[in-house]
Design an enzyme around this catalytic site. Structure first.
Site, PDB file in Angstrom:
ATOM      1  N   SER A 159       0.826  -1.204   0.000  1.00  0.00           N
ATOM      2  CA  SER A 159       0.000   0.000   0.000  1.00  0.00           C
ATOM      3  C   SER A 159       0.861   1.256   0.000  1.00  0.00           C
ATOM      4  CB  SER A 159      -0.898   0.016   1.244  1.00  0.00           C
ATOM      5  OG  SER A 159      -1.619   1.222   1.305  1.00  0.00           O
ATOM      6  N   LYS A 182      -4.808  -6.696   3.194  1.00  0.00           N
ATOM      7  CA  LYS A 182      -4.746  -5.626   2.187  1.00  0.00           C
ATOM      8  C   LYS A 182      -6.127  -5.372   1.587  1.00  0.00           C
ATOM      9  CE  LYS A 182      -2.684  -2.675  -0.616  1.00  0.00           C
ATOM     10  NZ  LYS A 182      -3.505  -2.463  -1.766  1.00  0.00           N
ATOM     11  N   HIS A 192      -8.017  -3.387   4.071  1.00  0.00           N
ATOM     12  CA  HIS A 192      -7.405  -2.048   4.030  1.00  0.00           C
ATOM     13  C   HIS A 192      -7.977  -1.237   2.868  1.00  0.00           C
ATOM     14  CE1 HIS A 192      -4.461   0.422   1.805  1.00  0.00           C
ATOM     15  NE2 HIS A 192      -4.006   0.818   2.970  1.00  0.00           N
ATOM     16  N   ASN A 193      -8.045  -1.856   1.691  1.00  0.00           N
ATOM     17  CA  ASN A 193      -8.569  -1.156   0.515  1.00  0.00           C
ATOM     18  C   ASN A 193     -10.058  -0.840   0.668  1.00  0.00           C
ATOM     19  OD1 ASN A 193      -6.003  -1.601  -0.473  1.00  0.00           O
ATOM     20  ND2 ASN A 193      -6.691  -2.196  -2.490  1.00  0.00           N
ATOM     21  N   GLU A 225     -10.311   2.123   2.731  1.00  0.00           N
ATOM     22  CA  GLU A 225      -9.913   3.258   1.894  1.00  0.00           C
ATOM     23  C   GLU A 225     -11.087   3.732   1.021  1.00  0.00           C
ATOM     24  OE1 GLU A 225      -7.192   2.958  -1.771  1.00  0.00           O
ATOM     25  OE2 GLU A 225      -5.809   3.484  -0.160  1.00  0.00           O
TER      26      GLU A 225
END
Length: 453
Positions: free
Chosen positions: A132, A187, A190-191, A194
């Site tokens: 990231s 991840k 996490h995205n 986001e």
């Protein structure tokens, strides 16, 4: 070249190039390979220009693999899905027992677990590692989330600890996540988060611009001010940069020419799918995904806006004077508010059937003349009930989320132009314009940096 390199990297799009240069800059000689050989030459040229960095390019996979010291470690940074399987196939035939392959792309974690099993059967080790930070992060210090074989992680721990972003008081932004596809899973989440953050920022922007009537200069100042306080973040910072960049192909500001249609690569969708699979409510992420879907209905929204304008309803319903300062002070609170998923549930199935009998090509019930009139006649009461519920601390996710759906769907233009600008800023995902056909990429970071000097 006689001395073997420390590590290899296959896949030289911008992220791959930048990560390779970062690794080399930290003192680790690296071999690079790409199926399109011009990308190899481009990377070697950049390595020379950016400090004669120890990057060695190869045009064929065999010499690429052979150039790396044993046990060999190869990072792949290619598009998720079939290209990953193809790259594994290309390099694994030249690898030996104990060598390691790392997938540094955004991949569905179950694919990583499937590949790990296949790779293990060949006597190789496998890691799925989320990366990231976008282009700038890859070049100067990303956050990395490796998962899979712990033995493989130990092979490259020294590299990752130096290459990762370094944060005072907490150290390098990397740690071994766990076995299997856990790195890709983290991840993915996490995205998804986001996605939610970007949508919340876009909503705050929309309220300030559409209701508060703030100019881009004022928006930039507000976001710069917010970034000094508790909202300090990369996305707030780049949004401030975006508001300050003038259009190089016309008058005004570039953000206003970016088409309000947000793209996506799939990680947000995976997060929502996984949340649903685990029966975990993820309304912020789900709503941001819905908003991206709705932004994609640009042509429908343009037509819907016409339908509602024809019966006297404009895009923005608030025209009364607004206390700008209070609105700006309320902004940080707005940036924390989020609603549940956007679903319209209709009750009268026979009336729905009649609407589609009238027009079999009807894109949405909201633009059926009868339903449109019904919604308009009832929207004031609808809004009053939702407001009253909120003031009373009563949750009405059905009413509020369907209201959000309605208010988004009937808008001709959404703040998706800012999200697409952000995506182009940190990931070179390009954007379309409202006034000129084609696909565009702007080096926002360089322009913003120069303007700050």
């Amino acid at each position: 070249m006689t001395t073997p390199t420390r590590i290899g990297l296959a896949g030289l799009a911008v992220m791959g190039q930048n990560l390779a240069l970062n690794i080399a800059e930290k003192g680790f000689p690296i071999s690079v390979y790409n199926r399109t050989t011009s990308k190899v030459d481009e990377t070697i040229e950049r390595a020379k220009v950016e400090g004669n960095l120890p990057v060695y390019g190869f045009h064929d996979p065999e010499s690429f693999v052979r150039s790396i010291q044993k046990p060999r470690v190869i990072i792949m940074l290619v598009k998720a899905g079939a290209p990953v399987d193809q790259t594994i196939k290309t390099v694994s035939v030249y690898m030996e027992k104990g060598d390691c392959i790392i997938d540094g792309g955004n991949e569905w974690y179950e694919n990583t677990e499937r590949r790990e099993k296949q790779i293990t059967d060949l006597g190789l080790l496998y890691l799925g590692m989320g990366v990231s930070g976008g282009e700038e992060g890859a070049r100067h210090g990303p956050s990395m989330m490796p998962g899979g074989a712990f033995e493989a992680y130990k092979y490259i721990e020294d590299i990752l600890l130096k290459v990762a972003a370094q944060v005072p008081d907490s150290g390098p932004c990397v740690t071994y996540i766990g076995k299997g596809g856990s790195g890709n899973f983290v991840k993915m989440v996490h995205n998804g988060i986001e996605y939610g953050d970007m949508q919340l920022i876009a909503e705050a922007y929309d309220v300030l611009k559409s209701v508060g009537k703030l100019s881009n200069d004022e928006l930039q100042q507000v976001f710069l001010e917010w970034n000094k306080g508790e909202l300090l973040s990369f996305l707030i910072e780049i949004s401030a940069d975006i508001f300050g960049i003038k259009d190089d192909k016309g008058n005004g500001y570039l953000v206003d020419k970016v088409l309000d249609k947000t793209g996506m690569k799939g990680t947000g969708k995976w997060t929502v799918q996984q949340a649903a699979e685990l029966s975990i409510a993820a309304p912020t992420i789900g709503s941001s995904l819905d908003s991206r879907f709705l932004s994609g209905l640009k042509e429908e929204r343009v037509q819907a806006a016409k339908v509602f304008k024809s019966i006297g309803v404009s895009d923005i319903l608030t025209d009364q004077g607004v206390d700008k300062k209070k609105l700006i002070d309320d902004g940080p609170e707005l940036a924390r508010i989020w609603k549940g998923g956007c679903i319209i549930r209709a009750v009268f199935l026979d009336r729905i059937k009649k609407a589609y009998d009238r027009n079999p090509e009807l894109a949405n019930l909201l633009v059926d003349p009868e339903f449109a009139k019904e919604v308009i006649d009832r929207q004031s009461a609808w809004r009053r009930v939702v407001c009253l519920a909120i003031k009373s601390g009563i949750s009405t996710p059905g009413m509020s989320s369907s209201l959000a759906y309605f208010d988004t769907y009937r808008r001709e233009r959404l703040p998706a132009n800012l999200v697409q600008s952000q995506r182009d800023y940190f990931g070179a995902h390009t954007y379309e314009r409202t006034d000129i056909p084609g696909s565009f990429h702007t080096e926002w970071f360089k322009i913003a940096k120069q303007s700050k000097i």
